[in-house]
Design a protein around this motif. Structure first.
Motif, PDB file in Angstrom:
ATOM      1  N   TYR A 134       0.846  -1.196   0.000  1.00 40.27           N
ATOM      2  CA  TYR A 134       0.000   0.000   0.000  1.00 40.27           C
ATOM      3  C   TYR A 134       0.882   1.247   0.000  1.00 40.27           C
ATOM      4  CZ  TYR A 134      -3.646   3.312   1.298  1.00 40.27           C
ATOM      5  OH  TYR A 134      -4.507   4.377   1.326  1.00 40.27           O
ATOM      6  N   LEU A 135       0.825   1.988  -1.104  1.00 44.53           N
ATOM      7  CA  LEU A 135       1.651   3.196  -1.270  1.00 44.53           C
ATOM      8  C   LEU A 135       0.768   4.390  -1.634  1.00 44.53           C
ATOM      9  CD1 LEU A 135       4.565   1.543  -3.311  1.00 44.53           C
ATOM     10  CD2 LEU A 135       4.593   2.137  -0.868  1.00 44.53           C
ATOM     11  N   ASP A 136      -0.368   4.479  -0.953  1.00 45.08           N
ATOM     12  CA  ASP A 136      -1.300   5.592  -1.165  1.00 45.08           C
ATOM     13  C   ASP A 136      -1.643   6.243   0.179  1.00 45.08           C
ATOM     14  OD1 ASP A 136      -2.942   7.350  -2.539  1.00 45.08           O
ATOM     15  OD2 ASP A 136      -4.639   5.969  -2.660  1.00 45.08           O
ATOM     16  N   ASN A 137      -0.609   6.435   0.993  1.00 44.98           N
ATOM     17  CA  ASN A 137      -0.810   6.905   2.360  1.00 44.98           C
ATOM     18  C   ASN A 137      -1.191   8.378   2.464  1.00 44.98           C
ATOM     19  OD1 ASN A 137      -0.015   4.556   4.293  1.00 44.98           O
ATOM     20  ND2 ASN A 137       1.516   4.519   2.656  1.00 44.98           N
ATOM     21  N   SER A 138      -0.993   9.144   1.393  1.00 46.03           N
ATOM     22  CA  SER A 138      -1.443  10.533   1.428  1.00 46.03           C
ATOM     23  C   SER A 138      -2.952  10.635   1.215  1.00 46.03           C
ATOM     24  CB  SER A 138      -0.710  11.370   0.383  1.00 46.03           C
ATOM     25  OG  SER A 138       0.616  11.605   0.795  1.00 46.03           O
ATOM     26  N   ALA A 139      -3.548   9.580   0.648  1.00 49.94           N
ATOM     27  CA  ALA A 139      -5.003   9.541   0.507  1.00 49.94           C
ATOM     28  C   ALA A 139      -5.640   9.130   1.829  1.00 49.94           C
ATOM     29  CB  ALA A 139      -5.403   8.573  -0.600  1.00 49.94           C
ATOM     30  N   ASP A 192      16.109   7.665  -6.570  1.00 53.19           N
ATOM     31  CA  ASP A 192      17.307   7.184  -7.258  1.00 53.19           C
ATOM     32  C   ASP A 192      16.951   6.117  -8.295  1.00 53.19           C
ATOM     33  OD1 ASP A 192      18.897   8.892  -5.819  1.00 53.19           O
ATOM     34  OD2 ASP A 192      19.579   7.381  -4.377  1.00 53.19           O
ATOM     35  N   GLU A 193      16.059   5.212  -7.920  1.00 51.35           N
ATOM     36  CA  GLU A 193      15.662   4.137  -8.834  1.00 51.35           C
ATOM     37  C   GLU A 193      14.814   4.672  -9.985  1.00 51.35           C
ATOM     38  OE1 GLU A 193      16.642   0.857  -8.810  1.00 51.35           O
ATOM     39  OE2 GLU A 193      18.029   1.641  -7.305  1.00 51.35           O
ATOM     40  N   ILE A 199      -0.622  -3.915  -5.657  1.00 54.62           N
ATOM     41  CA  ILE A 199       0.218  -2.754  -5.336  1.00 54.62           C
ATOM     42  C   ILE A 199      -0.618  -1.516  -5.620  1.00 54.62           C
ATOM     43  CG2 ILE A 199       2.319  -1.475  -5.890  1.00 54.62           C
ATOM     44  CD1 ILE A 199       3.513  -4.157  -6.874  1.00 54.62           C
ATOM     45  N   PHE A 200      -0.731  -0.631  -4.631  1.00 58.39           N
ATOM     46  CA  PHE A 200      -1.660   0.480  -4.761  1.00 58.39           C
ATOM     47  C   PHE A 200      -0.971   1.838  -4.625  1.00 58.39           C
ATOM     48  CE2 PHE A 200      -3.989  -3.195  -3.136  1.00 58.39           C
ATOM     49  CZ  PHE A 200      -4.899  -3.360  -4.179  1.00 58.39           C
ATOM     50  N   ILE A 201      -1.044   2.614  -5.718  1.00 57.29           N
ATOM     51  CA  ILE A 201      -0.597   4.006  -5.714  1.00 57.29           C
ATOM     52  C   ILE A 201      -1.774   4.849  -6.207  1.00 57.29           C
ATOM     53  CG2 ILE A 201       1.804   3.358  -6.085  1.00 57.29           C
ATOM     54  CD1 ILE A 201       1.486   4.299  -9.014  1.00 57.29           C
ATOM     55  N   LEU A 255       9.305  -1.430  -1.589  1.00 60.24           N
ATOM     56  CA  LEU A 255       9.649  -0.477  -2.642  1.00 60.24           C
ATOM     57  C   LEU A 255      10.415  -1.160  -3.770  1.00 60.24           C
ATOM     58  CD1 LEU A 255      10.647   2.742  -0.653  1.00 60.24           C
ATOM     59  CD2 LEU A 255       8.401   1.993  -1.442  1.00 60.24           C
ATOM     60  N   GLN A 256      11.256  -2.130  -3.424  1.00 53.79           N
ATOM     61  CA  GLN A 256      11.979  -2.878  -4.448  1.00 53.79           C
ATOM     62  C   GLN A 256      11.001  -3.635  -5.352  1.00 53.79           C
ATOM     63  OE1 GLN A 256      14.575  -5.197  -1.957  1.00 53.79           O
ATOM     64  NE2 GLN A 256      16.075  -3.551  -1.721  1.00 53.79           N
ATOM     65  N   THR A 257      10.003  -4.257  -4.732  1.00 56.49           N
ATOM     66  CA  THR A 257       8.976  -4.975  -5.500  1.00 56.49           C
ATOM     67  C   THR A 257       8.191  -4.004  -6.375  1.00 56.49           C
ATOM     68  OG1 THR A 257       8.754  -6.613  -3.735  1.00 56.49           O
ATOM     69  CG2 THR A 257       6.940  -6.463  -5.310  1.00 56.49           C
ATOM     70  N   PHE A 258       7.861  -2.846  -5.807  1.00 58.36           N
ATOM     71  CA  PHE A 258       7.116  -1.824  -6.557  1.00 58.36           C
ATOM     72  C   PHE A 258       7.905  -1.363  -7.784  1.00 58.36           C
ATOM     73  CE2 PHE A 258       7.040   2.844  -7.172  1.00 58.36           C
ATOM     74  CZ  PHE A 258       5.827   2.933  -7.851  1.00 58.36           C
ATOM     75  N   ILE A 259       9.200  -1.101  -7.616  1.00 55.17           N
ATOM     76  CA  ILE A 259      10.040  -0.621  -8.722  1.00 55.17           C
ATOM     77  C   ILE A 259      10.046  -1.635  -9.867  1.00 55.17           C
ATOM     78  CG2 ILE A 259      12.445  -0.222  -9.390  1.00 55.17           C
ATOM     79  CD1 ILE A 259      11.246   2.214  -8.108  1.00 55.17           C
ATOM     80  N   VAL A 260      10.209  -2.902  -9.522  1.00 53.71           N
ATOM     81  CA  VAL A 260      10.213  -3.963 -10.545  1.00 53.71           C
ATOM     82  C   VAL A 260       8.862  -4.004 -11.259  1.00 53.71           C
ATOM     83  CG1 VAL A 260      10.302  -6.468 -10.898  1.00 53.71           C
ATOM     84  CG2 VAL A 260      11.969  -5.362  -9.389  1.00 53.71           C
TER      85      VAL A 260
END
Length: 380
Positions: free
Chosen positions: A3-8, A272-273, A315-317, A361-366
């Motif tokens: 979960y990468l939508d923490n600003s929501a 960086d990635e 994966i959620f953005i 984050l590594q999984t998300f980047i891939v």
């Protein structure tokens, strides 16, 4: 799930949920009731207010509990406007405020108020000199957010507060919904008269929030009724929500004190990635931004396509502010930064919390790289 939508919104902390359930079950009386059970509920309310005041280092009478950021922002902006309109009808804000500020100001224009919407530079920061030069004899309010909810830039609110101090007839409001727990902001003697907070952005519950209103500030209430919350927010208090909000506030303050470097490190890793990606533009500045937001554009690909491809992998953005994400495609914030259409209509927001990990984050980047490549192959 990643979960990468923490600003929501953020996942409620288990101990916050526990406090809400405990109060709901054991202290459900109306704090305004005159019987002993109501008195017990009232004592708990006072204790929560004292604790919130201690955590924010302000006076307990300066804390007003609300239903969240939108209500707090509306109460601050409209409350000042309606209470002080005889002295002036000029308000200063910026072009990149949250919809709950921007639309509140737009509504006041219909009532005869004049709003100055200040521009921002290419990294989304308002000019202190522009604020200073916009102040007039009839200015009654300046409202500038602390951290932008889309690109994460930190506004110079301390410097603006210092300017506001020199104009005792106007009030300064800060929307600190995105900054709380990530970027510190002192209220006492700062020149900030009003400050908005929301519970569900700090692992609290939706429908909870606070508005700091310093003792010299008078507001016209939006709700009239039973005179709760110093007559500024009538209605039976959401005691369980209030206690849970204060619990979330304490926890996020502890995390900010002990772990904020972890979020900065994750943000730097992400940037960086993402810098290595072809066709990806990073919109969040590498310096002068809050640690939990990374905004990027992928020109040529609609953001919802990537969001749905990632969503299929759990994966959620997101795109922009959740309060405006279902409206027109273009990001008003990125447009205000002066970017071209391809960039402003293809934005994605990755927003972190203290609960996220480097491995996620590594999984998300891939997965993001794979999604972009699959889309490009489908076009060939």
């Amino acid at each position: 799930m990643i979960y990468l939508d923490n600003s929501a919104t953020t996942k409620p902390d288990p101990s916050v949920l526990e406090s809400f359930n405990q109060v709901s079950n054991q202290f459900f009386a109306n704090p305004s009731s005159i019987h002993q059970f109501g008195g017990t509920a009232e004592k708990l309310l006072v204790t929560a207010k004292n604790q919130a005041a201690d955590l924010l280092k302000v006076d307990k009478d300066e804390i007003i509990f609300t239903s969240g950021g939108t209500e707090g922002n509306n109460l601050a902006v409209k409350g000042i406007a309606l209470e002080h309109q005889n002295r002036g009808k000029h308000i200063i804000t910026s072009e990149i405020e949250h919809p709950s500020i921007y639309e509140a100001c737009k509504s006041l224009e219909k009532l005869g108020f004049e709003i100055t919407y200040l521009p921002v530079n290419e990294i989304g920061v308002v000019s202190v000199n522009d604020v200073k030069n916009a102040i007039r004899e009839d200015t009654i309010l300046i409202s500038i957010m602390h951290v932008n909810n889309e690109i994460g830039t930190i506004q110079p609110v301390e410097e603006i507060a210092a300017i506001a101090k020199n104009h005792p007839k106007l009030f300064f409001h800060v929307d600190d919904v995105q900054g709380l727990g990530k970027v510190s902001l002192e209220l006492m003697n700062s020149g900030i008269d009003l400050c908005t907070y929301s519970g569900h952005k700090i692992h609290g519950l939706k429908g909870t929030g606070m508005l700091y209103v310093n003792n010299r500030t008078k507001l016209f209430p939006l709700f009239h009724g039973g005179s709760q919350e110093s007559s500024l927010r009538s209605g039976t208090e959401n005691l369980a929500g209030i206690v849970s909000m204060v619990k979330a506030l304490r926890l996020i303050k502890e995390k900010e004190k002990n772990n904020v470097q972890k979020i900065y490190e994750m943000q730097h890793y992400l940037m960086d990635e993402l810098d290595k990606f072809d066709g990806v533009i990073i919109n969040t500045p590498k310096k002068g931004a809050a640690p939990h937001i990374v905004n990027i554009s992928v020109p040529g690909i609609k953001p919802e396509v990537i969001i749905h491809m990632l969503g299929e992998q759990n994966i959620f953005i997101s795109t922009k502010s959740a309060c405006s994400s279902k409206l027109k495609d273009e990001s008003k914030v990125l447009a205000a930064c002066g970017f071209e259409k391809g960039r402003t209509t293809s934005a994605l927001r990755i927003s972190l919390s203290y609960e996220n990990s480097q491995e996620e984050l590594q999984t998300f980047i891939v997965s993001l790289k794979k999604a972009i490549n699959e889309f490009k192959k489908a076009l060939e």
